[in-house]
Motif scaffolding. Structure first.
Motif, PDB file in Angstrom:
ATOM      1  N   ASN A  92       0.837  -1.197   0.000  1.00  0.00           N
ATOM      2  CA  ASN A  92       0.000   0.000   0.000  1.00  0.00           C
ATOM      3  C   ASN A  92       0.877   1.255   0.000  1.00  0.00           C
ATOM      4  O   ASN A  92       0.942   1.986   0.993  1.00  0.00           O
ATOM      5  N   PRO A  93       1.567   1.509  -1.129  1.00  0.00           N
ATOM      6  CA  PRO A  93       2.484   2.648  -1.165  1.00  0.00           C
ATOM      7  C   PRO A  93       1.746   3.978  -1.038  1.00  0.00           C
ATOM      8  O   PRO A  93       0.675   4.173  -1.629  1.00  0.00           O
ATOM      9  N   ARG A  94       2.313   4.879  -0.264  1.00  0.00           N
ATOM     10  CA  ARG A  94       1.722   6.198  -0.071  1.00  0.00           C
ATOM     11  C   ARG A  94       2.118   7.135  -1.198  1.00  0.00           C
ATOM     12  O   ARG A  94       3.233   7.041  -1.727  1.00  0.00           O
ATOM     13  N   PRO A  95       1.249   8.084  -1.535  1.00  0.00           N
ATOM     14  CA  PRO A  95       1.646   9.126  -2.487  1.00  0.00           C
ATOM     15  C   PRO A  95       2.895   9.850  -1.989  1.00  0.00           C
ATOM     16  O   PRO A  95       3.033  10.118  -0.790  1.00  0.00           O
ATOM     17  N   TYR A 100       5.023   4.297  -5.124  1.00  0.00           N
ATOM     18  CA  TYR A 100       3.770   4.843  -5.645  1.00  0.00           C
ATOM     19  C   TYR A 100       3.977   5.349  -7.074  1.00  0.00           C
ATOM     20  O   TYR A 100       3.154   5.101  -7.964  1.00  0.00           O
ATOM     21  N   LYS A 104       1.574   3.080  -9.365  1.00  0.00           N
ATOM     22  CA  LYS A 104       0.193   3.570  -9.314  1.00  0.00           C
ATOM     23  C   LYS A 104      -0.159   4.554 -10.424  1.00  0.00           C
ATOM     24  O   LYS A 104      -1.334   4.769 -10.713  1.00  0.00           O
ATOM     25  N   GLY A 179      -0.983  -0.820 -10.358  1.00  0.00           N
ATOM     26  CA  GLY A 179      -1.592  -1.017  -9.046  1.00  0.00           C
ATOM     27  C   GLY A 179      -2.062  -2.415  -8.767  1.00  0.00           C
ATOM     28  O   GLY A 179      -2.867  -2.629  -7.853  1.00  0.00           O
TER      29      GLY A 179
END
Length: 388
Positions: A92-95, A100, A104, A179
């Motif tokens: 769950n990579p963060r912005p 990310y 994503k 993603g």
């Protein structure tokens, strides 16, 4: 002349001194011309212009060799993304994080870094197609954990990173391109692993001290250029070709150009299975076992490299795997320079082993006597605001 003498000097002399100072500044065409002569064809394409930050994407037009020009990575639809957060979450990579940016964001993405940072990846970083990771302007270390994997990717540029101390990883899930969650098997601990990928350019990175190798190009990958990198303190450096039984690697074509090998490199610079490698204008600062090796009928054209043998031990550049059934090897040395007793055992056959580059891929090979200058800035560059 001291400052007080300068202030007291007649104005004609002051004028002459001022003109001389202007002529000696690095931005003058005269000095720029001199420095361009010391740069290789890739660097000369973009580093001579001031304010490189204003035209970062020009880099994509400067690649040579089998990667060709990387112009598919720029132009219409390009997303500019800046890494601001050095943390990592494999699922769950963060912005703001590197993961990310490479997983994503769909379509073309050009990734830069806000500041110096050290990134410890939890799991291998699966890089999407049409992605550029551009580390210029910051000191970016990817170290101490997992590292980079290009898996079924195309049109990827990896530039200006310091990748080291990569560790082997067990199987597990990781966020992949678009993603999607990917189930990965175990990986060996390479700095950059290229798997079933094409049109890949790996340029101006500093790579060292990883658990397995530094760069692997395997499982049907082709159209790869490895240039301007600094490889040091590593046993296995570059592997081209998955294993002896993987016949799809017969179509592999890789250019290895303008790299600096050493100190502390032992073997595989590169080792080639099945495919073809054009090894050109590199500097070899010694080796442990060998510099260039191969098995399973590889073809290697070594051209205008500088081989400096170690002070003691094996002086021979090449190594070939022996096999009771016999193998054919096409190893050719053209215009290489050998120092400190270095030697290169050529094989018969294979003719000139021409790389047969197309218009976008071809470049002029420099004289081996200039290799020291051409590789002087190998590795991740230290860039100021105005120059690189």
């Amino acid at each position: 002349m001291a400052l007080h003498d300068f202030q007291a000097a007649p104005w004609p002399l002051v004028l002459l001194l001022g003109v001389a100072i202007i002529l000696m500044t690095p931005s003058t065409p005269v000095l720029a011309k001199r420095s361009s002569a010391r740069m290789n064809v890739i660097d000369r394409c973009w580093r001579m212009k001031p304010n490189w930050r204003s035209h970062r994407q020009q880099l994509a037009t400067c690649s040579v060799g089998y990667a060709g020009k990387m112009t598919n990575n720029i132009g219409r639809g390009l997303t500019l993304y800046k890494v601001t957060d050095p943390s990592d979450d494999a699922l769950n990579p963060r912005p703001g994080t590197l993961r990310y940016g490479v997983t994503k964001i769909k379509g073309k993405v050009w990734i830069t870094f806000q500041r110096d940072m050290r990134i410890k990846l939890q799991k291998p970083l699966l890089v999407s197609s049409f992605t550029t990771i551009d580390g210029r302007g910051a000191s970016v270390h990817i170290a101490g954990g997992a590292c980079l994997m290009l898996r079924r990717a195309t049109n990827v540029i990896i530039h200006g990173l310091r990748i080291h101390d990569c560790k082997a990883q067990g199987p597990g899930q990781v966020m992949g391109p678009d993603g999607e969650i990917v189930n990965l098997g175990p990986v060996d601990g390479d700095a950059i692993r290229v798997v079933t990928s094409s049109k890949i350019w790996i340029d101006h990175n500093t790579l060292y001290d990883c658990q397995d190798g530094l760069i692997d190009v395997t499982r049907g990958s082709t159209g790869v250029t490895i240039s301007n990198n600094w490889f040091r303190y590593q046993n296995k450096v570059i592997l081209l070709g998955h294993d002896d039984g993987f016949l799809r690697d017969k179509n592999m074509k890789v250019t290895v150009a303008f790299n600096y090998f050493g100190p502390g490199c032992v073997q595989r610079m590169p080792r080639v299975r099945h495919g073809y490698a054009h090894v050109v204008n590199n500097l070899y600062q010694g080796w442990g076992q060998y510099a260039i090796g191969g098995s399973m009928n590889p073809s290697v054209k070594s051209q205008a490299n500088l081989f400096i043998a170690p002070k003691s031990g094996n002086k021979e550049v090449t190594w070939r795997k022996t096999d009771k059934n016999g193998m054919s090897y096409n190893f050719k040395s053209v215009e290489d320079i050998f120092e400190n007793g270095a030697s290169f055992t050529q094989t018969h056959g294979g003719g000139g082993l021409k790389p047969n580059y197309n218009f976008e891929e071809r470049f002029q090979v420099a004289d081996a006597r200039s290799v020291r200058s051409l590789t002087r800035s190998s590795g991740a560059l230290r860039c100021s605001k105005s120059s690189c």
